[in-house]
Design a protein around this motif. Structure first.
Motif, PDB file in Angstrom:
ATOM      1  N   VAL A  33       0.950  -1.179  -0.052  1.00 56.43           N
ATOM      2  CA  VAL A  33      -0.078   0.038   0.023  1.00 56.43           C
ATOM      3  C   VAL A  33       1.054   1.238   0.013  1.00 56.43           C
ATOM      4  CG1 VAL A  33      -1.614   1.305   1.350  1.00 56.43           C
ATOM      5  CG2 VAL A  33      -1.896  -1.168   1.225  1.00 56.43           C
ATOM      6  N   ASP A  34       1.818   1.296   0.624  1.00 55.43           N
ATOM      7  CA  ASP A  34       2.607   2.403   0.998  1.00 55.43           C
ATOM      8  C   ASP A  34       4.041   2.436  -0.115  1.00 55.43           C
ATOM      9  OD1 ASP A  34       1.239   3.446   3.252  1.00 55.43           O
ATOM     10  OD2 ASP A  34       2.092   1.638   4.356  1.00 55.43           O
ATOM     11  N   PRO A  35       4.307   3.568  -0.551  1.00 55.16           N
ATOM     12  CA  PRO A  35       5.622   3.424  -1.421  1.00 55.16           C
ATOM     13  C   PRO A  35       6.804   3.463  -0.664  1.00 55.16           C
ATOM     14  CG  PRO A  35       4.885   5.771  -1.084  1.00 55.16           C
ATOM     15  CD  PRO A  35       3.765   4.836  -0.395  1.00 55.16           C
ATOM     16  N   GLU A  36       7.064   2.327   0.097  1.00 59.56           N
ATOM     17  CA  GLU A  36       8.094   2.229   1.165  1.00 59.56           C
ATOM     18  C   GLU A  36       8.601   0.716   1.038  1.00 59.56           C
ATOM     19  OE1 GLU A  36       7.165   3.493   5.051  1.00 59.56           O
ATOM     20  OE2 GLU A  36       6.819   5.835   4.245  1.00 59.56           O
ATOM     21  N   VAL A  37       9.951   0.595   1.166  1.00 58.51           N
ATOM     22  CA  VAL A  37      10.636  -0.669   1.181  1.00 58.51           C
ATOM     23  C   VAL A  37      11.120  -0.899   2.726  1.00 58.51           C
ATOM     24  CG1 VAL A  37      12.139  -2.360  -0.082  1.00 58.51           C
ATOM     25  CG2 VAL A  37      10.873  -0.343  -1.266  1.00 58.51           C
ATOM     26  N   LEU A  60      16.241  -1.850  11.639  1.00 55.18           N
ATOM     27  CA  LEU A  60      15.339  -1.800  10.141  1.00 55.18           C
ATOM     28  C   LEU A  60      15.723  -0.596   9.528  1.00 55.18           C
ATOM     29  CD1 LEU A  60      12.876  -3.088   8.831  1.00 55.18           C
ATOM     30  CD2 LEU A  60      11.716  -1.514  10.181  1.00 55.18           C
ATOM     31  N   LEU A  61      15.885  -0.558   7.946  1.00 59.95           N
ATOM     32  CA  LEU A  61      16.073   0.376   7.229  1.00 59.95           C
ATOM     33  C   LEU A  61      14.556   0.574   6.445  1.00 59.95           C
ATOM     34  CD1 LEU A  61      17.188   2.602   5.467  1.00 59.95           C
ATOM     35  CD2 LEU A  61      18.251   0.743   3.603  1.00 59.95           C
ATOM     36  N   GLU A  62      13.837   1.637   6.914  1.00 61.22           N
ATOM     37  CA  GLU A  62      12.520   2.080   6.012  1.00 61.22           C
ATOM     38  C   GLU A  62      12.825   3.268   5.074  1.00 61.22           C
ATOM     39  OE1 GLU A  62       8.487   4.155   6.994  1.00 61.22           O
ATOM     40  OE2 GLU A  62       9.917   4.217   8.672  1.00 61.22           O
ATOM     41  N   TYR A  63      12.736   2.610   3.858  1.00 57.91           N
ATOM     42  CA  TYR A  63      13.029   3.466   2.693  1.00 57.91           C
ATOM     43  C   TYR A  63      11.704   3.912   2.162  1.00 57.91           C
ATOM     44  CZ  TYR A  63      14.834   4.906  -1.997  1.00 57.91           C
ATOM     45  OH  TYR A  63      15.102   5.617  -3.157  1.00 57.91           O
ATOM     46  N   SER A  64      11.590   5.257   1.722  1.00 57.43           N
ATOM     47  CA  SER A  64      10.493   5.772   1.072  1.00 57.43           C
ATOM     48  C   SER A  64      10.952   6.049  -0.451  1.00 57.43           C
ATOM     49  CB  SER A  64      10.202   7.227   1.661  1.00 57.43           C
ATOM     50  OG  SER A  64       9.276   7.911   1.081  1.00 57.43           O
ATOM     51  N   GLN A  65      10.266   5.781  -1.218  1.00 62.01           N
ATOM     52  CA  GLN A  65      10.310   5.798  -2.944  1.00 62.01           C
ATOM     53  C   GLN A  65       9.821   7.174  -3.173  1.00 62.01           C
ATOM     54  OE1 GLN A  65       8.375   2.173  -3.849  1.00 62.01           O
ATOM     55  NE2 GLN A  65      10.398   1.253  -4.618  1.00 62.01           N
TER      56      GLN A  65
END
Length: 522
Positions: free
Chosen positions: A140-144, A153-158
């Protein structure tokens, strides 16, 4: 003095050393059922907890043992959201139908590079997460999400190409499956400590109490116009609809303020539902204000019918209602569809319930809420400006006419224009404050005085539309009529004048107003 300070610090150090546990309760697991070996080691779940890796806690006369698995040098602790042998089926932790899904074995990375590491052997899983948290769902979210070898934890926003590093104690991960996508890993992440000291419960409770007090004034305004027949004209019904939207919005906002910080699936679902109710209610209030601005413009523009009967007013109110309730419903439906639609990552979504009940970030609010508000404010400003110019022209025209009736009607409609102008100014100030605080940000304590103006909106509307001598006289007469009491003598002598003035002040020009305009004389 120095000796006393030294003794105090020494005692404090001794107490802290005596009472200090090897790890916090959040980093512990209950190992009371484990096997006690040699009096100083406990075997539990295949791990041996040596002296200094476990501790005892007595609660209500019951002694429990807790182990610190994260102190083991060969295992890294991360948190699994659901209990062992459970995963998210939808948004509920349940035992999966397939045996192959029971093993939780997420991928391990170094940065964004995949490592050849077996997570179930490398990590030790603690279960649950106690904090105010938000959901990150890559479907749902544009995140990896990238779990690192050291448990971070690495939360990466596209969207904006930014990354956030989350400590192992500040998140949990688990697998999820539903009808939207195949099995995927999701994360629950604690809100970062960026809320200043303003997020104290006292501030939120005080704000909620203020909102509820304002609701009382909205409700009083609504009830006065509902129970006095002379005020239940087109103007009165529009004002009632406007107040009704704000009553619902303020009650829901107060609920959110009083339940700030609570988590859980039921709470989050209710949070999203209430957020959409607040969204719709505020939109209806702005559209009804726009209706009232249009109506007063229409009054002075000359676009009016030959009569001003109750039937015509009800028909016009129905048309206004289709617009003022229908347009917010359409906007809410669009926002709702964007909230749950499966869209490319670069599409901005509302994000209700992602990081908070309201929009997930300022960009979402800028896209889905403020454009309609800004457009309506500008439209109202234009209508008021045109109406003010028209009033000036009509005043010059009526200077030629000596008819008391036309002059009286002009005065009454100018009074109604003045009421709407006051309402627009109050709403304009409040939402200007809201936009400024939205743009500047910072601690809520900086905006306490400005937030009070929003809380006081109900009081302002009550003073503008109810706390007037004419309305008070009508209310007194209505009360005595309901109780079967005779009218007051002085009031009875003035009743005709009061009633006529109050009614015409709150309604539009009738067909008799035609001779107010010079061109109607030709």
């Amino acid at each position: 003095m120095g000796c006393k300070l030294f003794v105090f610090m020494t005692n404090l150090l001794v107490i802290s050393l005596v009472s200090c546990n090897p790890c916090s309760r959040q980093q512990s697991i209950n190992i009371t059922s484990g096997d006690l070996q040699d009096g100083n080691s406990i075997l539990h779940g295949g791990l041996v907890y040596k002296t200094g890796q476990w501790y005892e806690v007595e609660e209500d006369g019951i002694v429990s043992r807790f182990g610190c698995p994260c102190l083991e040098s060969n295992r890294v602790c991360i948190r699994k959201c659901c209990n062992p042998r459970h995963m998210y089926l939808g948004y509920t932790c349940k035992e999966p139908p397939e045996e192959s899904l029971l093993v939780f074995n997420p991928k391990v990375h170094k940065g964004k590079d995949l490592l050849n590491v077996t997570a179930s052997l490398h990590f030790f899983y603690l279960h649950g997460l106690q904090c105010d948290k938000y959901l990150v769902d890559p479907s749902v979210d544009p995140e990896v999400l990238y779990i690192q070898e050291n448990g971070t934890l690495l939360e990466y926003s596209q969207i904006n190409d930014t990354a956030q590093w989350v400590a192992p104690s500040e998140y949990c991960v688990d697998m999820m499956t539903d009808d939207r996508d195949s099995i995927r890993m999701i994360a629950l992440i604690c809100y970062q400590n960026t809320n200043h000291a303003d997020d104290s419960p006292a501030l939120y409770i005080s704000y909620a109490v203020g909102l509820l007090l304002s609701v009382l004034f909205f409700l009083a305004t609504f009830m006065v116009y509902a129970f006095i027949p002379e005020l239940r004209n087109l103007h009165g019904m529009c004002l009632m609809a406007y107040c009704a939207g704000l009553i619902v919005a303020y009650i829901c906002l107060a609920y959110l303020k009083m339940h700030f910080g609570e988590d859980g699936e039921d709470t989050m679902t209710g949070c999203i539902v209430i957020a959409f109710i607040v969204y719709y209610s505020f939109q209806t209030s702005f559209f009804w204000l726009n209706v009232m601005c249009f109506d007063i413009w229409r009054t002075f523009s000359g676009y009016r019918g030959s009569t001003s009967t109750k039937k015509r007013e009800m028909r016009r109110f129905a048309v206004y209602g289709v617009y003022a309730w229908g347009m917010p419903a359409l906007l809410t439906a669009c926002t709702l569809s964007m909230q749950y639609a499966k869209l490319p990552y670069w599409v901005i979504k509302p994000g209700f319930g992602d990081r908070k009940c309201w929009f997930s970030n300022w960009l979402s609010e800028l896209v889905y809420f403020y454009p309609s508000v800004l457009a309506l404010v500008i439209c109202n400003l234009v209508l008021f400006t045109i109406t003010a110019h028209r009033i000036r022209s009509i005043r010059q025209e009526t200077a030629i006419l000596k008819g008391s009736k036309s002059t009286s009607k002009l005065k009454q409609d100018k009074q109604r224009y003045s009421l709407y102008l006051k309402l627009f100014i109050v709403m304009g100030i409040n939402w200007t404050v809201e936009l400024v605080s939205f743009a500047v940000g910072g601690s809520n304590w900086y905006w306490v005085l400005l937030d009070i103006s929003n809380i006081m909106l109900g009081f302002f509307i009550f003073i503008i539309f109810v706390w007037k001598k004419k309305v008070r006289n009508l209310a007194r007469r209505r009360y005595r009529s309901i109780r079967g009491l005779p009218p007051i003598t002085s009031e009875f002598r003035k009743s005709t004048n009061v009633t006529s003035t109050a009614v015409t002040e709150e309604s539009r020009l009738s067909s008799d107003d035609a001779h107010v305009r010079l061109k109607d004389m030709n």
